[in-house]
Design a protein around this motif. Sequence first.
Motif, short mmCIF file in Angstrom:
data_model
loop_
_atom_site.label_atom_id
_atom_site.label_comp_id
_atom_site.label_asym_id
_atom_site.label_seq_id
_atom_site.Cartn_x
_atom_site.Cartn_y
_atom_site.Cartn_z
N GLN A 5 0.83 -1.20 0.00
CA GLN A 5 0.00 0.00 0.00
C GLN A 5 0.87 1.26 0.00
O GLN A 5 0.55 2.25 -0.65
N SER A 33 -7.54 2.61 -6.84
CA SER A 33 -8.41 3.58 -6.16
C SER A 33 -8.94 3.01 -4.86
O SER A 33 -8.97 3.69 -3.82
N THR A 34 -9.32 1.74 -4.89
CA THR A 34 -9.84 1.09 -3.69
C THR A 34 -8.77 0.98 -2.62
O THR A 34 -9.02 1.22 -1.44
N ILE A 36 -6.10 2.88 -2.16
CA ILE A 36 -5.77 4.19 -1.58
C ILE A 36 -6.88 4.63 -0.63
O ILE A 36 -6.61 5.18 0.46
N ARG A 37 -8.13 4.37 -1.00
CA ARG A 37 -9.25 4.75 -0.12
C ARG A 37 -9.18 3.97 1.20
O ARG A 37 -9.37 4.55 2.28
N LYS A 38 -8.88 2.67 1.13
CA LYS A 38 -8.77 1.87 2.34
C LYS A 38 -7.60 2.34 3.21
O LYS A 38 -7.69 2.33 4.44
N GLU A 40 -6.42 5.42 3.40
CA GLU A 40 -6.86 6.67 4.04
C GLU A 40 -7.81 6.38 5.19
O GLU A 40 -7.74 7.03 6.25
N GLU A 41 -8.71 5.41 4.99
CA GLU A 41 -9.65 5.06 6.06
C GLU A 41 -8.91 4.48 7.26
O GLU A 41 -9.24 4.78 8.42
N THR A 46 -7.06 12.22 5.09
CA THR A 46 -7.10 12.30 3.63
C THR A 46 -5.70 12.60 3.13
O THR A 46 -5.10 13.61 3.49
N ARG A 50 -9.07 15.18 -4.08
CA ARG A 50 -9.60 14.95 -5.41
C ARG A 50 -10.23 16.24 -5.92
O ARG A 50 -11.28 16.66 -5.42
#
Length: 297
Positions: A5, A33-34, A36-38, A40-41, A46, A50
């Motif tokens: 990651q 994209s998934t 990077i979102r995970k 950040e979560e 953030t 975007r």
Amino acid sequence: MDLRQMRQALVLSETLNFHRAAERLHMAQPPLSTAIRKLEEELGVTLFERLPSGLTLTPVGEIVLRQMRATLFFADEIRRAASEGEAGLRGKLRVGFVGSSVYSLMPRLIRAFRLKYPRVELVIEESTTVDLLRAVEEHTLDVALVRFPVLGKTSAEVMLVQPDPLVLAVSADSPLAGRESVALSELGDTPFIVYSQARVPTMHALMMYAFHAAGIQPPIAQEALQVPTILALVESGIGVALVPATTARQGAAGIRHIPLTGLPEQMDFGLALAMLPDAVNATTRNFAALAQEIAQE
């Protein structure tokens, strides 16, 4: 959060474009994209803003990515260290040597090893063959350059790497100094300087055996521990000595080295490598191979 990651986030921070980052990572854009979102979560922050014009790092993202870059660097260093250690390119090697090896093999071997394996830390110790063999057996030394032959019992593997026959060392003003060769049997009344019976028992025993085989029993003027001391005593005129031929390379003006005849044929002298067969690692094998290579030059 894992290293995979972190690498994805780092590539994205360099491209600021999901499509180009996915291409560099050899993956499809949606999984990136998934991921990077995970990430950040998981971090609760953030990392990337975007915007209609594209991506930009947030202030927090700049701080986090800086730490990720350092983490990845050290992770790569760990992998490199493991790989180099396995290949004997990195680590520590504890080497012992007898004093007489400094006249021939030791300086060239250490120099060549340091040039070829600069990431290996060398710890060097001088001692007698008996003490070096004991240190190898006790695992306080990895490998040692010792005098050959070894008469005492040892669990170390002893391998001759450089023949080094005995010669007669005499002072420059000795009546023997002008001779081209000397038979050992001629020296029955000549005072000798010999190796210490207590500290260098193998070499002492071999000297006594050579005298016995030549039918002589010369007077012992002095016992000494190391070759440099023996040579200094020879130069002072106390007596003569049987020393390795390579000591002639010292070039002392007050000493002459004379070839000997009459030594027992089975007395093969030289320098040997001693190490425990079950404790040899890649670094030790590299050192042994280089020693054999240099000795054959």
